[in-house]
Design a protein around this motif. Structure first.
Motif, PDB file in Angstrom:
ATOM      1  N   ARG A  15       0.826  -1.214   0.000  1.00 28.18           N
ATOM      2  CA  ARG A  15       0.000   0.000   0.000  1.00 28.18           C
ATOM      3  C   ARG A  15       0.855   1.256   0.000  1.00 28.18           C
ATOM      4  N   ASP A  16       2.086   1.176   0.513  1.00 25.03           N
ATOM      5  CA  ASP A  16       2.948   2.352   0.487  1.00 25.03           C
ATOM      6  C   ASP A  16       3.428   2.645  -0.926  1.00 25.03           C
ATOM      7  N   THR A  17       3.714   1.611  -1.702  1.00 24.94           N
ATOM      8  CA  THR A  17       4.044   1.806  -3.112  1.00 24.94           C
ATOM      9  C   THR A  17       2.834   2.354  -3.863  1.00 24.94           C
ATOM     10  N   LEU A  18       1.654   1.874  -3.513  1.00 28.90           N
ATOM     11  CA  LEU A  18       0.438   2.404  -4.141  1.00 28.90           C
ATOM     12  C   LEU A  18       0.233   3.879  -3.808  1.00 28.90           C
ATOM     13  N   ALA A  19       0.668   4.311  -2.613  1.00 30.56           N
ATOM     14  CA  ALA A  19       0.593   5.733  -2.273  1.00 30.56           C
ATOM     15  C   ALA A  19       1.462   6.536  -3.236  1.00 30.56           C
ATOM     16  N   GLY A  20       2.656   6.033  -3.544  1.00 28.93           N
ATOM     17  CA  GLY A  20       3.502   6.702  -4.522  1.00 28.93           C
ATOM     18  C   GLY A  20       2.875   6.728  -5.900  1.00 28.93           C
ATOM     19  N   CYS A  21       2.195   5.637  -6.275  1.00 32.72           N
ATOM     20  CA  CYS A  21       1.486   5.602  -7.566  1.00 32.72           C
ATOM     21  C   CYS A  21       0.389   6.664  -7.613  1.00 32.72           C
ATOM     22  N   ALA A  22      -0.293   6.868  -6.475  1.00 36.62           N
ATOM     23  CA  ALA A  22      -1.323   7.903  -6.418  1.00 36.62           C
ATOM     24  C   ALA A  22      -0.722   9.285  -6.629  1.00 36.62           C
ATOM     25  N   ALA A  23       0.489   9.513  -6.107  1.00 33.59           N
ATOM     26  CA  ALA A  23       1.165  10.792  -6.331  1.00 33.59           C
ATOM     27  C   ALA A  23       1.445  10.994  -7.816  1.00 33.59           C
ATOM     28  N   LEU A  24       1.918   9.948  -8.488  1.00 29.87           N
ATOM     29  CA  LEU A  24       2.177  10.047  -9.927  1.00 29.87           C
ATOM     30  C   LEU A  24       0.897  10.373 -10.691  1.00 29.87           C
ATOM     31  N   ALA A  25      -0.216   9.765 -10.270  1.00 29.81           N
ATOM     32  CA  ALA A  25      -1.499  10.045 -10.926  1.00 29.81           C
ATOM     33  C   ALA A  25      -1.898  11.502 -10.732  1.00 29.81           C
ATOM     34  N   LEU A  26      -1.693  12.026  -9.534  1.00 31.01           N
ATOM     35  CA  LEU A  26      -2.048  13.423  -9.267  1.00 31.01           C
ATOM     36  C   LEU A  26      -1.165  14.382 -10.075  1.00 31.01           C
ATOM     37  N   TRP A  27       0.110  14.039 -10.256  1.00 32.60           N
ATOM     38  CA  TRP A  27       0.996  14.917 -11.024  1.00 32.60           C
ATOM     39  C   TRP A  27       0.596  15.000 -12.489  1.00 32.60           C
ATOM     40  N   ALA A  28      -0.168  14.046 -12.968  1.00 34.19           N
ATOM     41  CA  ALA A  28      -0.655  14.136 -14.344  1.00 34.19           C
ATOM     42  C   ALA A  28      -1.573  15.337 -14.536  1.00 34.19           C
ATOM     43  N   PHE A  29      -2.167  15.830 -13.429  1.00 26.93           N
ATOM     44  CA  PHE A  29      -3.074  16.981 -13.514  1.00 26.93           C
ATOM     45  C   PHE A  29      -2.337  18.314 -13.414  1.00 26.93           C
ATOM     46  N   LEU A  30      -1.010  18.262 -13.237  1.00 24.89           N
ATOM     47  CA  LEU A  30      -0.251  19.502 -13.053  1.00 24.89           C
ATOM     48  C   LEU A  30      -0.339  20.400 -14.282  1.00 24.89           C
ATOM     49  N   ALA A  31      -0.113  19.827 -15.471  1.00 26.83           N
ATOM     50  CA  ALA A  31      -0.136  20.636 -16.689  1.00 26.83           C
ATOM     51  C   ALA A  31      -1.524  21.222 -16.968  1.00 26.83           C
ATOM     52  N   PRO A  32      -2.617  20.428 -16.903  1.00 22.42           N
ATOM     53  CA  PRO A  32      -3.931  21.025 -17.124  1.00 22.42           C
ATOM     54  C   PRO A  32      -4.254  22.134 -16.123  1.00 22.42           C
ATOM     55  N   LEU A  33      -3.882  21.966 -14.856  1.00 16.92           N
ATOM     56  CA  LEU A  33      -4.163  23.003 -13.858  1.00 16.92           C
ATOM     57  C   LEU A  33      -3.285  24.227 -14.077  1.00 16.92           C
ATOM     58  N   ALA A  34      -2.056  24.013 -14.540  1.00 16.17           N
ATOM     59  CA  ALA A  34      -1.203  25.153 -14.863  1.00 16.17           C
ATOM     60  C   ALA A  34      -1.796  25.948 -16.022  1.00 16.17           C
ATOM     61  N   ARG A  35      -2.392  25.249 -16.981  1.00 12.88           N
ATOM     62  CA  ARG A  35      -3.076  25.949 -18.084  1.00 12.88           C
ATOM     63  C   ARG A  35      -4.260  26.754 -17.547  1.00 12.88           C
ATOM     64  N   LEU A  36      -4.994  26.181 -16.592  1.00  8.64           N
ATOM     65  CA  LEU A  36      -6.135  26.882 -16.005  1.00  8.64           C
ATOM     66  C   LEU A  36      -5.690  28.150 -15.288  1.00  8.64           C
ATOM     67  N   ALA A  37      -4.458  28.135 -14.750  1.00 14.48           N
ATOM     68  CA  ALA A  37      -3.962  29.268 -13.970  1.00 14.48           C
ATOM     69  C   ALA A  37      -3.367  30.381 -14.826  1.00 14.48           C
ATOM     70  N   LEU A  38      -3.213  30.161 -16.125  1.00 15.12           N
ATOM     71  CA  LEU A  38      -2.653  31.212 -16.974  1.00 15.12           C
ATOM     72  C   LEU A  38      -3.481  32.487 -16.875  1.00 15.12           C
ATOM     73  N   PRO A  39      -2.857  33.679 -16.924  1.00 13.71           N
ATOM     74  CA  PRO A  39      -1.446  33.955 -17.213  1.00 13.71           C
ATOM     75  C   PRO A  39      -0.606  34.250 -15.964  1.00 13.71           C
ATOM     76  N   LEU A  40      -0.851  33.599 -14.840  1.00 14.25           N
ATOM     77  CA  LEU A  40      -0.031  33.842 -13.657  1.00 14.25           C
ATOM     78  C   LEU A  40       1.430  33.494 -13.947  1.00 14.25           C
ATOM     79  N   PRO A  41       2.378  34.313 -13.479  1.00  8.60           N
ATOM     80  CA  PRO A  41       3.802  33.979 -13.646  1.00  8.60           C
ATOM     81  C   PRO A  41       4.132  32.652 -12.953  1.00  8.60           C
ATOM     82  N   PRO A  42       5.034  31.857 -13.515  1.00  6.29           N
ATOM     83  CA  PRO A  42       5.271  30.499 -12.993  1.00  6.29           C
ATOM     84  C   PRO A  42       5.777  30.460 -11.553  1.00  6.29           C
ATOM     85  N   LEU A  43       6.672  31.372 -11.168  1.00  6.23           N
ATOM     86  CA  LEU A  43       7.165  31.348  -9.790  1.00  6.23           C
ATOM     87  C   LEU A  43       6.063  31.722  -8.794  1.00  6.23           C
ATOM     88  N   LEU A  44       5.220  32.680  -9.169  1.00 12.58           N
ATOM     89  CA  LEU A  44       4.100  33.045  -8.299  1.00 12.58           C
ATOM     90  C   LEU A  44       3.139  31.864  -8.175  1.00 12.58           C
TER      91      LEU A  44
END
Length: 290
Positions: A15-44
């Motif tokens: 189950r601890d390895t599965l927790a890491g797999c869940a993190a990888l799944a959540l990181w797949a949403f990083l790019a779509p959410l970053a697009r939603l946040a445009l045009p905020l500067p990346p460091l902000l």
């Protein structure tokens, strides 16, 4: 089933390895959410995402009466803040100094580095099947990300930052197992400290900006998922799960992110996407069966 030096069975049912797999799944949403946040500067955006994730984590830690666990030795803070803030600083520097496609391709050597570093730093055996699995994953990521890639000499500093970012994240991930006594609750403090550092960097290098309602929604979702829960789940996976398998499965993140963007109408399903999906899936199956 192989038993790790830390006493945990290393397979996908852990189950601890599965927790890491869940993190990888959540990181797949990083790019779509970053697009939603445009045009905020990346460091902000990074600072706000860290702040949201850290505050939400702090609320959970406080509700469980475990705030005292945020008091950790300097080495733990150096590892946590250096890994989180250091990786993002180097990654954004790479995007600023080098073409983004090439920078992203070099940055995605971190899954391979996690697998390779697991042997010398954690004493975990690799074996031909695991190495073939991570090679297939790397080939899939390269096929997906490397279309038209060029490496001009004038972008050498950016390429160096991208490779440094990959090494930083791989070392942060693998060394987490050597700091197993540091509780996962401490990640809330690491996120808040990283938020402060990246906000100072924003003030120094970016123009001020005020998020609107759509950007605040993106920040909240980032704090709940890719820049919040994912860091806590990854910490669990790296400390008590199988870093070799998680490193191999890390190549699923850019593929899943691309598929999400296609589903949102921001791309087309090409043969490269299909082939990359097949290669990453095959590599993951090989690593899981090793």
């Amino acid at each position: 089933m192989v038993v790790a030096p830390f006493g945990n069975p290393l397979n996908l049912s852990n189950r601890d390895t599965l927790a890491g797999c869940a993190a990888l799944a959540l990181w797949a949403f990083l790019a779509p959410l970053a697009r939603l946040a445009l045009p905020l500067p990346p460091l902000l955006l990074t600072a706000l995402g860290f702040a949201a994730g850290g505050l939400l984590g702090l609320i959970v830690v406080a509700a469980r009466g475990r705030l005292a666990l945020l008091r950790q030795p300097p080495l733990a803070w150096l590892h946590g803040v250096g890994g989180l803030a250091g990786f993002h600083a180097l990654y954004f520097a790479a995007l600023a100094l080098a073409p983004p496609v090439e920078a992203n391709l070099l940055n995605y050597t971190w899954p391979l580095l996690i697998v390779l570093l697991s042997a010398p730093l954690r004493g975990l055996p690799l074996g031909p099947r695991r190495l073939l699995g991570v090679a297939l994953g790397a080939a899939g990521a390269a096929l997906l990300l490397a279309g038209g890639a060029r490496f001009p000499a004038e972008a050498l500093a950016g390429f160096a930052c991208a490779i440094a970012a990959a090494f930083t994240w791989a070392l942060y991930s693998v060394l987490a197992g050597r700091l197993a006594r540091v509780p996962t609750e401490a990640v809330a403090g690491f996120c808040l400290a990283s938020a402060a550092l990246t906000f100072v960097a924003h003030l120094a290098w970016e123009s001020a900006a005020m998020p609107g309602p759509r950007q605040w929604l993106a920040v909240l979702l980032l704090g709940l998922g890719p820049m919040g829960a994912a860091f806590f789940l990854w910490d669990i996976g790296m400390k008590r799960g199988d870093p070799r398998l998680l490193g191999t499965l890390g190549y699923a993140t850019p593929v899943a992110s691309t598929l999400l963007l296609i589903a949102l109408g921001e791309g087309a399903f090409t043969w490269q996407v299909a082939a990359a999906t097949a290669l990453v899936a095959g590599g993951g199956v090989l690593a899981a069966r090793a």
